[in-house]
Design a protein around this motif. Structure first.
Motif, PDB file in Angstrom:
ATOM      1  N   HIS B  63      -0.436   3.916  -5.359  1.00 20.48           N
ATOM      2  CA  HIS B  63      -0.424   2.994  -6.495  1.00 20.48           C
ATOM      3  C   HIS B  63       0.937   2.993  -7.188  1.00 20.48           C
ATOM      4  CE1 HIS B  63      -1.508   0.758 -10.035  1.00 20.48           C
ATOM      5  NE2 HIS B  63      -1.126   1.770 -10.786  1.00 20.48           N
ATOM      6  N   LYS B  68      -1.569  -1.143  -2.418  1.00 23.59           N
ATOM      7  CA  LYS B  68      -3.018  -1.118  -2.656  1.00 23.59           C
ATOM      8  C   LYS B  68      -3.686  -0.239  -1.595  1.00 23.59           C
ATOM      9  CE  LYS B  68      -3.885  -5.505  -4.993  1.00 23.59           C
ATOM     10  NZ  LYS B  68      -2.588  -6.201  -5.017  1.00 23.59           N
ATOM     11  N   PRO B  95      -5.970   2.667 -10.633  1.00 25.18           N
ATOM     12  CA  PRO B  95      -6.964   1.794  -9.992  1.00 25.18           C
ATOM     13  C   PRO B  95      -7.375   2.429  -8.667  1.00 25.18           C
ATOM     14  CG  PRO B  95      -4.934   0.593 -10.508  1.00 25.18           C
ATOM     15  CD  PRO B  95      -4.648   2.041 -10.693  1.00 25.18           C
ATOM     16  N   GLN B 148     -12.110  -4.801  -6.292  1.00 27.59           N
ATOM     17  CA  GLN B 148     -10.658  -4.581  -6.306  1.00 27.59           C
ATOM     18  C   GLN B 148     -10.046  -5.179  -7.587  1.00 27.59           C
ATOM     19  OE1 GLN B 148      -8.467  -2.960  -4.631  1.00 27.59           O
ATOM     20  NE2 GLN B 148      -6.612  -3.889  -5.457  1.00 27.59           N
ATOM     21  N   GLU B 152      -8.124  -2.971 -10.545  1.00 24.33           N
ATOM     22  CA  GLU B 152      -6.748  -3.267 -10.961  1.00 24.33           C
ATOM     23  C   GLU B 152      -6.673  -3.614 -12.449  1.00 24.33           C
ATOM     24  OE1 GLU B 152      -3.751  -3.400  -9.233  1.00 24.33           O
ATOM     25  OE2 GLU B 152      -4.663  -2.583  -7.417  1.00 24.33           O
TER      26      GLU B 152
END
Lengths: 190, 170
Positions: B63, B68, B95, B148, B152
């Protein structure tokens, strides 16, 4: 050797790297030498500084990553040496300051005090470049070689069980985290 | 081995479509095809772990690097990762997308999986981790995209539990 002196000996190079530390004394002593936006002090989750360094190294192959770790943290996640060896990122240097003690929580002896040799553990895990150093010159020389080497290195520095007089750091956990991420973002857009 | 190749492919494609480039994993029966897909994909960094908690660190590093990632693990691996999730991902607002095979739930035949099945959801709830059960292949792409997105935007861990209905073909 004292860890603070060992850190001072390599500080000029650390300033140019992305550095992840484990919790406690290592973080404070590095911070006291002068904070840099490329320093991330992982103030909890013992054992995972090296895993974060592995993630950084795999995702930023053009940047050198240095992890500053401690014996008790590595002992808590010994599998990390084997995972690092498996992927052997060419841009990762893992420094383990081994004071044979859980110094920050009262100085109880860790298992390196009764014979566990983390350099040999790393070697056995498959890391080619490992060594154990007990004086500043030896450590500094090994660090300089590792910094110039395009291969994974795990360096164990035997240090005295002494730490800073204060653990105070004038930087919030999230402040440090966001600054570090921003710094990397800026580096990537250069 | 009656693990669904088709549904594994749907999951894998969904991960790719949301931009996942690093996958940490520990082998587990239900995840074999997903791990193999990661292995065969030159654009996927597959990090095989010794213990799932390492994956929290790897994902944090990814991250910070702007990559990702996803953690792929069994629910017992999630249980083994709890401190890392709390003291790294939650403490430092990372995240963290977690795909967790939900063993020990309805239809489980292996007795040794059943205790983990009982504690998985209560522990996710007590940690405040949003989660969904993935059962319908038609909804997988949307659920993964939404998970996702939430990971985030909230900068927190989000979990998707892969159920027997999705992963297993009797």
């Amino acid at each position: 050797m004292k860890r603070a002196d060992a850190l001072e000996a390599i500080y000029d190079d650390l300033k140019t790297k992305l550095v992840v530390t484990n919790m406690g004394a290592v973080a404070v002593e590095l911070y006291n030498l002068g904070h840099q936006p490329g320093f991330f002090y992982m103030e909890h989750s013992m054992g995972l500084a090296s895993s974060a360094g592995l993630g950084l190294a795999l995702c930023l192959p053009g940047r050198k990553i240095v992890v500053l770790d401690g014996d008790a943290s590595v002992l808590m996640n010994l599998g990390t040496l084997s995972t690092m060896a498996r992927y052997s990122p060419h841009n990762l240097t893992h420094v383990i300051f081994d004071n044979e003690s859980l110094l920050s929580v009262g100085g109880f002896p860790s298992a390196t005090s009764t014979g566990t040799n983390l350099a040999l553990v790393a070697k056995g895990a498959g890391v080619k470049n490992t060594g154990l150093y007990s004086d500043i010159e030896g450590f500094q020389g090994a660090y300089d070689e590792a910094a110039n080497r395009d291969e994974l290195s795990v360096l164990v520095a035997k240090v005295k069980a002494v730490g800073p007089t204060s653990f105070a750091m004038d930087i919030g956990l999230l402040e440090n985290r966001f600054e570090f991420a921003r710094h990397i973002k800026d580096l990537r857009s250069e | 081995m009656p693990v669904s190749v088709d549904n594994s492919q749907i999951i894998y494609d969904a991960l790719k479509s949301v931009g996942v480039e690093l996958m940490s994993a520990l082998p587990e029966t239900w995840l074999v095809h997903l791990v193999r897909m990661g292995e065969d994909d030159p654009d996927m960094k597959l990090v095989r772990l010794n213990k799932e908690e390492e994956g929290v660190g790897v994902s944090a590093g990814a991250h910070f690097a702007g990559t990702k990632s996803v953690m792929l693990m069994q629910n017992h691996g999630f249980l083994a990762s709890v401190n890392g999730i709390v003291s790294l991902a939650q403490l430092y607002r990372i995240p963290l997308l977690m795909l967790i095979s939900y063993r020990g739930h309805m239809g489980e035949r292996d007795p040794w999986q059943t205790e983990g099945g009982l504690s998985t959801e209560p522990i996710l709830q007590s940690m405040g981790i949003p989660y969904h059960l993935l059962s319908d292949p038609a909804k997988v792409e949307k659920e993964i995209r939404e998970a996702q997105t939430l990971a985030e935007s909230s900068m927190r861990p989000v979990a998707l539990l892969l159920t027997r209905d999705l992963m297993w073909e009797d």
